[in-house]
Enzyme design. Structure first.
Site, PDB file in Angstrom:
ATOM      1  N   ASP A   1      43.629   3.575 -32.292  1.00 55.09           N
ATOM      2  CA  ASP A   1      43.521   5.031 -32.453  1.00 55.09           C
ATOM      3  C   ASP A   1      42.950   5.680 -31.193  1.00 55.09           C
ATOM      4  O   ASP A   1      43.462   6.685 -30.691  1.00 55.09           O
ATOM      5  CB  ASP A   1      42.624   5.368 -33.645  1.00 55.09           C
ATOM      6  CG  ASP A   1      43.084   4.688 -34.916  1.00 55.09           C
ATOM      7  OD1 ASP A   1      44.202   4.147 -34.919  1.00 55.09           O
ATOM      8  OD2 ASP A   1      42.319   4.692 -35.900  1.00 55.09           O
TER       9      ASP A   1
ATOM     10  N   LEU B   1      44.811   9.851 -40.187  1.00 60.16           N
ATOM     11  CA  LEU B   1      45.458  10.377 -38.974  1.00 60.16           C
ATOM     12  C   LEU B   1      44.474  10.396 -37.797  1.00 60.16           C
ATOM     13  O   LEU B   1      44.664  11.104 -36.816  1.00 60.16           O
ATOM     14  CB  LEU B   1      46.031  11.778 -39.235  1.00 60.16           C
ATOM     15  CG  LEU B   1      47.101  11.837 -40.335  1.00 60.16           C
ATOM     16  CD1 LEU B   1      47.570  13.276 -40.566  1.00 60.16           C
ATOM     17  CD2 LEU B   1      48.300  10.955 -39.996  1.00 60.16           C
ATOM     18  N   SER B   2      43.389   9.631 -37.934  1.00 65.86           N
ATOM     19  CA  SER B   2      42.449   9.389 -36.825  1.00 65.86           C
ATOM     20  C   SER B   2      41.659  10.605 -36.382  1.00 65.86           C
ATOM     21  O   SER B   2      41.526  10.891 -35.184  1.00 65.86           O
ATOM     22  CB  SER B   2      43.177   8.789 -35.613  1.00 65.86           C
ATOM     23  OG  SER B   2      43.597   7.524 -35.924  1.00 65.86           O
TER      24      SER B   2
ATOM     25  N   GLU C   1      50.435  -2.410 -38.474  1.00 67.08           N
ATOM     26  CA  GLU C   1      49.183  -2.032 -39.137  1.00 67.08           C
ATOM     27  C   GLU C   1      48.257  -3.235 -39.273  1.00 67.08           C
ATOM     28  O   GLU C   1      48.696  -4.321 -39.693  1.00 67.08           O
ATOM     29  CB  GLU C   1      49.535  -1.459 -40.517  1.00 67.08           C
ATOM     30  CG  GLU C   1      48.873  -0.177 -40.855  1.00 67.08           C
ATOM     31  CD  GLU C   1      49.225   1.000 -39.922  1.00 67.08           C
ATOM     32  OE1 GLU C   1      48.433   1.237 -38.980  1.00 67.08           O
ATOM     33  OE2 GLU C   1      50.227   1.663 -40.149  1.00 67.08           O
ATOM     34  N   HIS C   2      46.996  -3.044 -38.947  1.00 64.56           N
ATOM     35  CA  HIS C   2      45.961  -4.091 -38.997  1.00 64.56           C
ATOM     36  C   HIS C   2      46.300  -5.253 -38.059  1.00 64.56           C
ATOM     37  O   HIS C   2      45.891  -6.386 -38.288  1.00 64.56           O
ATOM     38  CB  HIS C   2      45.723  -4.576 -40.425  1.00 64.56           C
ATOM     39  CG  HIS C   2      44.990  -3.549 -41.249  1.00 64.56           C
ATOM     40  ND1 HIS C   2      43.638  -3.533 -41.407  1.00 64.56           N
ATOM     41  CD2 HIS C   2      45.456  -2.469 -41.921  1.00 64.56           C
ATOM     42  CE1 HIS C   2      43.293  -2.489 -42.153  1.00 64.56           C
ATOM     43  NE2 HIS C   2      44.381  -1.830 -42.480  1.00 64.56           N
ATOM     44  N   THR C   3      47.038  -4.949 -37.023  1.00 63.01           N
ATOM     45  CA  THR C   3      47.332  -5.949 -35.989  1.00 63.01           C
ATOM     46  C   THR C   3      46.461  -5.742 -34.763  1.00 63.01           C
ATOM     47  O   THR C   3      46.294  -6.652 -33.968  1.00 63.01           O
ATOM     48  CB  THR C   3      48.815  -5.848 -35.556  1.00 63.01           C
ATOM     49  OG1 THR C   3      49.117  -4.466 -35.354  1.00 63.01           O
ATOM     50  CG2 THR C   3      49.744  -6.405 -36.608  1.00 63.01           C
ATOM     51  N   ASP C   4      45.894  -4.530 -34.618  1.00 67.53           N
ATOM     52  CA  ASP C   4      45.191  -4.238 -33.352  1.00 67.53           C
ATOM     53  C   ASP C   4      43.975  -5.129 -33.147  1.00 67.53           C
ATOM     54  O   ASP C   4      43.752  -5.656 -32.058  1.00 67.53           O
ATOM     55  CB  ASP C   4      44.867  -2.741 -33.193  1.00 67.53           C
ATOM     56  CG  ASP C   4      43.997  -2.127 -34.265  1.00 67.53           C
ATOM     57  OD1 ASP C   4      43.718  -2.802 -35.292  1.00 67.53           O
ATOM     58  OD2 ASP C   4      43.581  -0.960 -34.094  1.00 67.53           O
TER      59      ASP C   4
HETATM   60  C1  GLA Z   1      42.487   2.266 -38.690  1.00 67.41           C
HETATM   61  C2  GLA Z   1      41.746   1.653 -37.517  1.00 67.41           C
HETATM   62  C3  GLA Z   1      42.720   1.048 -36.501  1.00 67.41           C
HETATM   63  C4  GLA Z   1      43.717   0.124 -37.174  1.00 67.41           C
HETATM   64  C5  GLA Z   1      44.335   0.783 -38.400  1.00 67.41           C
HETATM   65  C6  GLA Z   1      45.214  -0.151 -39.171  1.00 67.41           C
HETATM   66  O1  GLA Z   1      43.229   3.369 -38.264  1.00 67.41           O
HETATM   67  O2  GLA Z   1      40.973   2.641 -36.878  1.00 67.41           O
HETATM   68  O3  GLA Z   1      41.993   0.380 -35.500  1.00 67.41           O
HETATM   69  O4  GLA Z   1      43.131  -1.107 -37.486  1.00 67.41           O
HETATM   70  O5  GLA Z   1      43.350   1.299 -39.275  1.00 67.41           O
HETATM   71  O6  GLA Z   1      46.342  -0.476 -38.442  1.00 67.41           O
END
Ligand code: GLA
Length: 407
Positions: A184, A137-138, A33-36
């Site tokens: 996502d 959930l995008s 998480e928050h690594t992308d």
């Molecule tokens: C949201 C963002 C992603 C990612 C996550 C955390 O979903 O859209 O790009 O940074 O948060 O992992």
């Protein structure tokens, strides 16, 4: 949610033209998480909630779009929607559902000047989806990717999949104003049934990790609303950038936190404000956990995978400080249930959902028990889903179109 034939019929009734349909799923992130946006590693899976876009081209330079979910329509010239839309982007702009498809049109037009005239001719769009909104959930990525596939499909343009994901991300960064990473949009494009996808967010190489057959993914929506378009997500990104710049001043080869180590933090972390140090520690240790998690899946070592989920959640809660009491309670209730290998928050944070890895035979009773205990504790009715990973937009759209053709 309307079935694809119902959506096609609605489009035909509204615009007197038979549409083509394109779908894209939401996602759940298992770990990373928050690594992308730090060029790191993530491990999401596409899930069986999606946005479907019915599209037909126009010739009058207008975009007519109808959202079934919001029961609202827009009718604007392409100029007004894209050029006036981007010009009005301010931190305080109130988001509208049409910003997402408009952002994708804008992003496609920017990237493909040779097709600008076809885009400027306009489109009719009818959009419906069942990805829970504001749940982490995008839903945003699913509408972006479905719109991109729709426009590219009707204009007969072929692009490499990573470029489609990047165009959708650009729409969200530059047009919607949410400074998100690539995860996502990428997994919404490239997801594969029954697999998680380990993405290297620097090279955009990806490897498929099959979900071991004895495990199911259970998602639990805390019903605490989450939004990456709000301030907190962008604040975290700014903190990470501050920390990265300090490390880079000592080791110029650190392009992003992906390149930094816990030893770097031990040496130079004292130069950072404490909150910045913690955010960086979360990201650096999380990258290591994703790599370990892929190995655990390959070895079908679900106990190890569960431990990594527990460590990831603790890091997100204590170092990244982006969890909330409801989510923390869901995680601790989950790990007390029979058959639960691991549980953690999923997505951007500040609410949303937990993801749980549960023994197949326990999945349904796990979900029931979790809802019951959460209700007792917070008087909130959570939603739970047993989520078997599905194909992303690339593999999915052929099937959706075939269903419509048969109807
Ligand atoms: C949201 C963002 C992603 C990612 C996550 C955390 O979903 O859209 O790009 O940074 O948060 O992992």
């Amino acid at each position: 949610m309307l079935t694809p034939p119902q959506l096609a019929a609605l489009h035909l009734a509204s615009f007197s033209v038979a549409p083509r349909l394109f779908a894209a799923p939401g996602r759940v992130n298992l770990i990373g998480e928050h690594t992308d946006y730090c060029d790191g590693f993530v491990m999401p899976a596409a899930i069986d909630f999606s946005t479907v876009v019915a599209i037909s081209p126009r010739a009058d330079g207008r975009v007519l779009a109808h959202s079934v979910n919001f029961n609202q329509s827009i009718d604007k010239s392409v100029y007004e929607l894209l050029d006036a839309g981007i010009a009005s982007l301010r931190a305080d702009r109130k988001l509208h559902w049409s910003d997402y498809p408009a952002g994708v049109l804008w992003s496609l037009r920017e990237a493909l000047p040779q097709h600008a005239a076809s885009i400027a001719a306009g489109f009719s769009l009818t959009i419906a989806g069942d990805v829970p909104l504001g749940a982490g959930l995008s839903s945003s990525a699913s509408i972006e990717v479905a719109t991109a596939f729709a426009v590219l499909g009707v204009l007969n343009i072929t692009l490499p999949l990573p470029q489609i994901a990047q165009l959708c991300r650009r729409a969200e960064n530059a047009f919607v104003g949410a400074n998100v990473g690539i995860m996502d949009q990428f997994v919404s494009c490239c997801g594969v049934q029954d697999h998680a996808v380990m993405i290297d967010c620097r090279s955009l190489d990806y490897t498929l990790a099959p979900i071991p057959s004895q495990a199911r993914i259970v998602i639990c929506n805390s019903m605490v609303k989450h939004s990456v378009a709000g301030g907190e997500y962008n604040t975290r990104r700014a903190e990470i950038e501050e920390g990265t710049a300090i490390l880079r001043s000592h080791r110029p080869e650190i392009g992003a936190l992906r390149d930094a180590t816990v030893d770097d933090l031990a040496r130079w972390g004292h130069e950072m404000p404490t909150n910045v140090l913690r955010r960086c520690r979360h990201v650096i240790t999380e990258d290591n956990r994703v790599l370990a998690a892929v190995e655990a899946f390959r070895a079908a070592d679900l106990t190890r995978f569960g431990q990594l989920m527990a460590e990831a959640h603790a890091s997100f809660r204590d170092d990244f400080e982006a969890s909330c009491p409801e989510i923390d309670t869901l995680v601790s209730l989950a790990v007390q249930q029979p058959g639960c290998y691991g549980a953690r928050i999923t997505g951007g944070g500040f609410g949303g959902c937990t993801v749980n890895l549960v023994k197949d035979e326990n999945a349904e009773s796990f979900a029931t028990e979790l809802r019951k205990r959460y209700l007792e504790r917070f008087n909130i009715t959570a939603e739970t889903f047993v989520a078997d990973p599905v194909d992303g937009a690339l593999l999915r759209n052929a099937r959706t179109l075939a269903e419509v053709a048969q109807a």
